[in-house]
Design a protein around this motif. Structure first.
Motif, short mmCIF file in Angstrom:
data_model
loop_
_atom_site.label_atom_id
_atom_site.label_comp_id
_atom_site.label_asym_id
_atom_site.label_seq_id
_atom_site.Cartn_x
_atom_site.Cartn_y
_atom_site.Cartn_z
N LYS A 138 20.04 8.16 23.43
CA LYS A 138 18.93 9.04 22.75
C LYS A 138 18.15 9.18 23.67
O LYS A 138 16.93 10.24 23.41
CB LYS A 138 18.85 8.68 21.36
N SER A 139 17.43 7.99 24.32
CA SER A 139 16.33 8.10 24.96
C SER A 139 16.10 6.71 25.92
O SER A 139 16.85 5.79 25.73
CB SER A 139 15.01 7.93 24.06
N THR A 166 11.66 9.04 28.31
CA THR A 166 12.25 10.38 28.33
C THR A 166 13.63 10.50 27.29
O THR A 166 14.13 9.68 26.98
CB THR A 166 12.78 10.51 29.77
N GLU A 167 13.52 11.96 26.70
CA GLU A 167 14.88 12.11 26.14
C GLU A 167 15.93 13.01 26.62
O GLU A 167 16.67 13.57 26.27
CB GLU A 167 14.30 12.80 24.79
N SER A 168 15.41 13.33 28.10
CA SER A 168 16.05 14.41 28.86
C SER A 168 16.98 13.85 29.87
O SER A 168 17.88 14.51 30.46
CB SER A 168 14.99 15.42 29.65
N SER A 169 17.03 12.61 30.05
CA SER A 169 17.81 11.93 31.23
C SER A 169 18.08 10.50 30.65
O SER A 169 17.36 9.67 30.02
CB SER A 169 17.18 11.68 32.46
N ARG A 223 11.11 8.89 20.72
CA ARG A 223 11.57 10.09 20.35
C ARG A 223 10.71 11.11 19.80
O ARG A 223 10.79 12.10 19.01
CB ARG A 223 12.41 9.86 19.03
N THR A 225 9.11 13.50 21.56
CA THR A 225 9.60 15.10 21.91
C THR A 225 10.29 15.56 20.68
O THR A 225 9.98 16.83 20.46
CB THR A 225 10.37 14.91 23.12
N GLY A 226 11.47 15.23 20.44
CA GLY A 226 12.34 15.48 19.28
C GLY A 226 11.75 15.63 17.88
O GLY A 226 12.17 16.39 17.14
#
Length: 230
Positions: A138-139, A166-169, A223, A225-226
């Motif tokens: 998840k992060s 980061t939550e994108s990588s 988390r 960002t989400g």
């Protein structure tokens, strides 16, 4: 498998307060083996269920909750720690298993079966949990840590700064992760960790901290960002 059962307290400190308390505690405690030459990097990849049960259990401050993560200290590490943290009322139980870099990558890719080759009851338990609840990455959180310790009651004091996530990588071993700040740059997280009770001469200094103990976790911060997290 390594297991510890301890209490944890967290305080947000300004950079100035950090310097003051680091000086006070350094006079009576010793740096851990990683902090002898200053701070060091800690990077953790967190797993959670499809409906983010662990995340919401933390936000709701459930008495029984858990976190599953992989932890490294350099992108060049050849091994990683697989850790299960379980909150049981006021205590934190942490169990960990050292696995190979290759097996860590397999876990990130949802190949949990690599855990079955470890002759360890904890490996089989966490394999069952991750399969049953369909855990996924998840992060990732990364920060700089300076740690002091006392042998009595497994006491560790940690100063964590430059907290980014980061939550994108989910490339845990990347040298160029797309990390973003998730905690004010002029603040650090000071954590007090100990078994049973805190020794008086340490407790006396901790009691002078004039900010409230916080419950926020680095996983929840990662988390943001989400989700909107205060």
């Amino acid at each position: 498998m390594v297991e510890v059962l301890r209490r944890e307290e967290k305080y947000p400190l300004s950079v100035i307060d950090m310097s003051n308390y680091k000086a006070k505690f350094s006079a009576i405690l010793m740096p851990d083996k990683f902090s002898k030459n200053g701070s060091y990097m800690v990077r953790s990849l967190y797993f959670d269920t499809p409906d983010d049960k662990d995340f919401f259990d933390k936000l709701k401050e459930q008495n029984l909750r858990r976190k599953i993560r992989l932890r490294i200290y350099s992108p060049y590490d050849t091994k990683a720690k697989l850790e299960l943290k379980q909150k049981e009322n006021i205590f934190q139980k942490k169990r960990s298993l050292t696995i190979s870099r290759e097996d860590a990558v397999e876990l990130i890719n949802s190949n949990y079966s690599v855990l079955l080759k470890y002759d360890d009851d904890f490996a089989r338990e966490i394999y069952s949990i991750m399969c049953m609840y369909a855990y996924k990455p998840k992060s990732i959180v990364e920060y700089q840590r300076y740690a002091l310790m006392a042998k009595e009651n497994n006491i560790r004091l940690t100063f964590d700064s430059e907290i980014r996530a980061t939550e994108s990588s989910f490339d845990l071993f990347s040298e160029n992760l797309p990390l973003n700040p998730v905690f004010p740059k002029d603040k650090i997280v000071f954590e007090v960790k100990y078994d049973k009770f805190l020794l008086g001469y340490i407790s006396e200094i901790v009691s002078t901290i004039n900010v409230k103990n916080i419950t926020s976790s680095k996983y929840c911060l990662s988390r943001t960002t989400g989700y909107t997290v205060n």
